[in-house]
Design a protein around this motif. Structure first.
Motif, PDB file in Angstrom:
ATOM      1  N   GLY A   1     -17.729 119.730  28.943  1.00 37.74           N
ATOM      2  CA  GLY A   1     -17.729 119.283  30.328  1.00 37.74           C
ATOM      3  C   GLY A   1     -19.049 118.639  30.692  1.00 37.74           C
ATOM      4  N   LEU A   2     -19.009 117.622  31.549  1.00 38.30           N
ATOM      5  CA  LEU A   2     -20.229 116.913  31.935  1.00 38.30           C
ATOM      6  C   LEU A   2     -20.090 116.414  33.367  1.00 38.30           C
ATOM      7  CD1 LEU A   2     -22.975 115.647  31.236  1.00 38.30           C
ATOM      8  CD2 LEU A   2     -21.723 113.628  30.412  1.00 38.30           C
ATOM      9  N   SER A   3     -21.076 116.753  34.190  1.00 34.22           N
ATOM     10  CA  SER A   3     -21.127 116.278  35.563  1.00 34.22           C
ATOM     11  C   SER A   3     -22.555 115.856  35.864  1.00 34.22           C
ATOM     12  CB  SER A   3     -20.674 117.385  36.532  1.00 34.22           C
ATOM     13  OG  SER A   3     -20.810 116.945  37.869  1.00 34.22           O
ATOM     14  N   LEU A   4     -22.742 114.613  36.302  1.00 30.64           N
ATOM     15  CA  LEU A   4     -24.069 114.069  36.562  1.00 30.64           C
ATOM     16  C   LEU A   4     -24.172 113.647  38.024  1.00 30.64           C
ATOM     17  CD1 LEU A   4     -24.490 111.866  33.358  1.00 30.64           C
ATOM     18  CD2 LEU A   4     -25.380 114.176  33.742  1.00 30.64           C
ATOM     19  N   GLY A   5     -25.389 113.677  38.536  1.00 31.87           N
ATOM     20  CA  GLY A   5     -25.600 113.290  39.926  1.00 31.87           C
ATOM     21  C   GLY A   5     -26.571 114.249  40.591  1.00 31.87           C
TER      22      GLY A   5
ATOM     23  N   ASN B   1     -24.255 119.342  35.589  1.00 32.69           N
ATOM     24  CA  ASN B   1     -23.601 120.478  34.926  1.00 32.69           C
ATOM     25  C   ASN B   1     -23.146 120.022  33.539  1.00 32.69           C
ATOM     26  OD1 ASN B   1     -22.092 122.626  34.053  1.00 32.69           O
ATOM     27  ND2 ASN B   1     -20.720 122.697  35.815  1.00 32.69           N
ATOM     28  N   ILE B   2     -23.646 120.670  32.509  1.00 30.29           N
ATOM     29  CA  ILE B   2     -23.233 120.385  31.128  1.00 30.29           C
ATOM     30  C   ILE B   2     -22.663 121.661  30.529  1.00 30.29           C
ATOM     31  CG2 ILE B   2     -23.978 119.625  28.844  1.00 30.29           C
ATOM     32  CD1 ILE B   2     -26.286 118.145  30.188  1.00 30.29           C
ATOM     33  N   ASN B   3     -21.475 121.549  29.981  1.00 26.38           N
ATOM     34  CA  ASN B   3     -20.767 122.721  29.446  1.00 26.38           C
ATOM     35  C   ASN B   3     -20.333 122.428  28.015  1.00 26.38           C
ATOM     36  OD1 ASN B   3     -18.989 124.781  28.797  1.00 26.38           O
ATOM     37  ND2 ASN B   3     -18.099 124.888  30.852  1.00 26.38           N
ATOM     38  N   LEU B   4     -20.802 123.239  27.070  1.00 29.85           N
ATOM     39  CA  LEU B   4     -20.408 123.122  25.663  1.00 29.85           C
ATOM     40  C   LEU B   4     -19.758 124.430  25.231  1.00 29.85           C
ATOM     41  CD1 LEU B   4     -23.617 121.458  24.157  1.00 29.85           C
ATOM     42  CD2 LEU B   4     -21.449 120.342  24.700  1.00 29.85           C
ATOM     43  N   SER B   5     -18.594 124.326  24.603  1.00 29.41           N
ATOM     44  CA  SER B   5     -17.894 125.547  24.206  1.00 29.41           C
ATOM     45  C   SER B   5     -17.124 125.326  22.893  1.00 29.41           C
ATOM     46  CB  SER B   5     -16.920 125.978  25.315  1.00 29.41           C
ATOM     47  OG  SER B   5     -16.278 127.191  24.976  1.00 29.41           O
ATOM     48  N   PRO B   6     -17.821 125.337  21.748  1.00 22.70           N
ATOM     49  CA  PRO B   6     -17.112 125.237  20.461  1.00 22.70           C
ATOM     50  C   PRO B   6     -16.324 126.508  20.180  1.00 22.70           C
ATOM     51  CG  PRO B   6     -19.439 125.630  20.106  1.00 22.70           C
ATOM     52  CD  PRO B   6     -19.284 125.412  21.576  1.00 22.70           C
ATOM     53  N   MET B   7     -15.159 126.355  19.531  1.00 17.39           N
ATOM     54  CA  MET B   7     -14.273 127.485  19.259  1.00 17.39           C
ATOM     55  C   MET B   7     -13.718 127.392  17.848  1.00 17.39           C
ATOM     56  SD  MET B   7     -12.217 127.236  22.889  1.00 17.39           S
ATOM     57  CE  MET B   7     -11.008 128.475  22.453  1.00 17.39           C
ATOM     58  N   VAL B   8     -13.454 128.558  17.262  1.00 18.34           N
ATOM     59  CA  VAL B   8     -12.810 128.643  15.950  1.00 18.34           C
ATOM     60  C   VAL B   8     -11.681 129.660  16.058  1.00 18.34           C
ATOM     61  CG1 VAL B   8     -13.065 129.260  13.518  1.00 18.34           C
ATOM     62  CG2 VAL B   8     -14.912 128.071  14.695  1.00 18.34           C
TER      63      VAL B   8
ATOM     64  N   THR C   1     -20.425 129.791  24.242  1.00 16.27           N
ATOM     65  CA  THR C   1     -20.478 129.068  25.511  1.00 16.27           C
ATOM     66  C   THR C   1     -21.932 128.796  25.904  1.00 16.27           C
ATOM     67  OG1 THR C   1     -18.432 130.102  26.281  1.00 16.27           O
ATOM     68  CG2 THR C   1     -19.859 129.124  27.953  1.00 16.27           C
ATOM     69  N   TYR C   2     -22.199 127.558  26.283  1.00 15.15           N
ATOM     70  CA  TYR C   2     -23.517 127.190  26.801  1.00 15.15           C
ATOM     71  C   TYR C   2     -23.312 126.295  28.021  1.00 15.15           C
ATOM     72  CZ  TYR C   2     -28.095 125.131  27.427  1.00 15.15           C
ATOM     73  OH  TYR C   2     -29.280 124.711  27.975  1.00 15.15           O
ATOM     74  N   MET C   3     -23.974 126.657  29.134  1.00 12.69           N
ATOM     75  CA  MET C   3     -23.889 125.869  30.357  1.00 12.69           C
ATOM     76  C   MET C   3     -25.286 125.562  30.871  1.00 12.69           C
ATOM     77  SD  MET C   3     -20.864 127.908  32.382  1.00 12.69           S
ATOM     78  CE  MET C   3     -19.273 128.196  31.599  1.00 12.69           C
ATOM     79  N   PHE C   4     -25.507 124.323  31.258  1.00 12.46           N
ATOM     80  CA  PHE C   4     -26.805 123.897  31.812  1.00 12.46           C
ATOM     81  C   PHE C   4     -26.574 123.395  33.232  1.00 12.46           C
ATOM     82  CE2 PHE C   4     -29.785 120.503  32.818  1.00 12.46           C
ATOM     83  CZ  PHE C   4     -31.001 121.133  32.620  1.00 12.46           C
ATOM     84  N   PHE C   5     -27.374 123.905  34.163  1.00  3.69           N
ATOM     85  CA  PHE C   5     -27.245 123.524  35.563  1.00  3.69           C
ATOM     86  C   PHE C   5     -28.575 122.989  36.070  1.00  3.69           C
ATOM     87  CE2 PHE C   5     -24.313 127.014  34.794  1.00  3.69           C
ATOM     88  CZ  PHE C   5     -23.116 126.525  35.313  1.00  3.69           C
ATOM     89  N   LYS C   6     -28.506 121.926  36.857  1.00  2.00           N
ATOM     90  CA  LYS C   6     -29.717 121.360  37.475  1.00  2.00           C
ATOM     91  C   LYS C   6     -29.325 120.719  38.808  1.00  2.00           C
ATOM     92  CE  LYS C   6     -34.008 119.892  37.738  1.00  2.00           C
ATOM     93  NZ  LYS C   6     -33.969 119.463  39.157  1.00  2.00           N
TER      94      LYS C   6
ATOM     95  N   TYR D   1     -26.785 129.138  31.353  1.00  2.00           N
ATOM     96  CA  TYR D   1     -25.991 130.320  31.020  1.00  2.00           C
ATOM     97  C   TYR D   1     -25.608 130.198  29.541  1.00  2.00           C
ATOM     98  CZ  TYR D   1     -25.203 131.112  36.074  1.00  2.00           C
ATOM     99  OH  TYR D   1     -25.367 131.342  37.398  1.00  2.00           O
ATOM    100  N   TYR D   2     -25.531 131.336  28.881  1.00  2.00           N
ATOM    101  CA  TYR D   2     -25.089 131.298  27.491  1.00  2.00           C
ATOM    102  C   TYR D   2     -24.381 132.611  27.153  1.00  2.00           C
ATOM    103  CZ  TYR D   2     -29.539 133.803  27.088  1.00  2.00           C
ATOM    104  OH  TYR D   2     -30.580 134.681  27.282  1.00  2.00           O
ATOM    105  N   GLY D   3     -23.536 132.557  26.159  1.00  2.00           N
ATOM    106  CA  GLY D   3     -22.777 133.743  25.758  1.00  2.00           C
ATOM    107  C   GLY D   3     -21.702 133.388  24.751  1.00  2.00           C
ATOM    108  N   GLY D   4     -20.649 134.133  24.765  1.00  2.00           N
ATOM    109  CA  GLY D   4     -19.572 133.894  23.804  1.00  2.00           C
ATOM    110  C   GLY D   4     -18.229 134.274  24.399  1.00  2.00           C
TER     111      GLY D   4
END
Length: 220
Positions: free
Chosen positions: A78-82, A86-93, A108-113, A122-125
């Motif tokens: 996920g990506l939201s700019l402005g 908000n950047i959201n990365l969530s690789p899965m297996v 799960t990794y989320m970046f907020f600004k 935020y980070y976790g699994g």
């Protein structure tokens, strides 16, 4: 004299055409597998030949599938700019436990600004189970622990148990086999409201999701 000439011509004609007659007889009695085809003559298929043409590869049972063919990989992005980034990365297996059940894990990794404010992440699994009820509907159960930022920049862990369903569209891929449009409900959402700073901070939500209902698009 005429009879001798006629007899001689008949004998000569017989000698000339006899090879062709013997060849026809020989071809007639020749086995089907060795018989020569004549141009324009339709080929006759025996039942054995028909079976050979229609023969297909044997169906491999699910339990005999190799590990790599039961493995799935993908995730979401996920990506939201402005004003608010908000950047959201969530690789899965995932791994196909049965023909209908897939179990897996993810990161799960989320970046907020937000403009004029500090950035945080935020980070976790997560761990999940996906069960195919009927094509293309899947039931999904998920548990997602996340390390988040609360009031006063204090980090803490929250756990979100979720349950929902997905509408899945096959991709034809060998690893990422489908796109899943997923709707989940977070049963712990209302316990993730941070009241540590008093009533004025009650609206501060530790969850990165703005609602107990979570919508995702993932590839797996």
């Amino acid at each position: 004299m005429k009879s001798k000439i006629l007899l001689s011509c008949t004998l000569l004609f017989t000698i000339l055409i006899s090879p062709a007659l013997f060849a026809q007889n020989d071809e007639y009695y020749r086995p089907d597998s060795l018989r020569r085809e004549t141009p324009g003559e339709p080929k006759e298929y025996t039942p054995k030949d028909t079976n050979r043409v229609a023969e297909k590869k044997p169906v491999v049972e699910f339990k005999q599938l190799p590990f790599i063919e039961r493995l799935r990989a993908g995730g979401g992005f996920g990506l939201s700019l402005g004003t608010f980034t908000n950047i959201n990365l969530s690789p899965m297996v995932g791994y196909e436990l049965t023909e209908k059940l897939v179990g897996g894990v993810g990161i799960t990794y989320m970046f907020f600004k937000q403009r004029y404010f500090d950035a945080y992440s935020y980070y976790g699994g997560k761990g999940f189970l996906m069960y195919n009820v009927i094509k293309p509907i899947n039931l999904i159960a998920e548990v997602e622990p996340l390390n988040v930022v609360g009031n006063y920049q204090k980090r803490q862990w929250i756990v979100s148990p979720m349950l929902g369903a997905a509408y899945s569209v096959p991709t034809g891929g060998r690893i990422a086999k489908a796109v899943h449009f997923t709707l989940l409900y977070n049963f712990n959402y209302y316990n993730q409201v941070d009241n540590s700073a008093g009533p004025a901070a009650a609206i501060t939500n530790l969850s990165p999701y703005g609602s107990p209902v979570v919508f995702r698009i993932t590839l797996l």
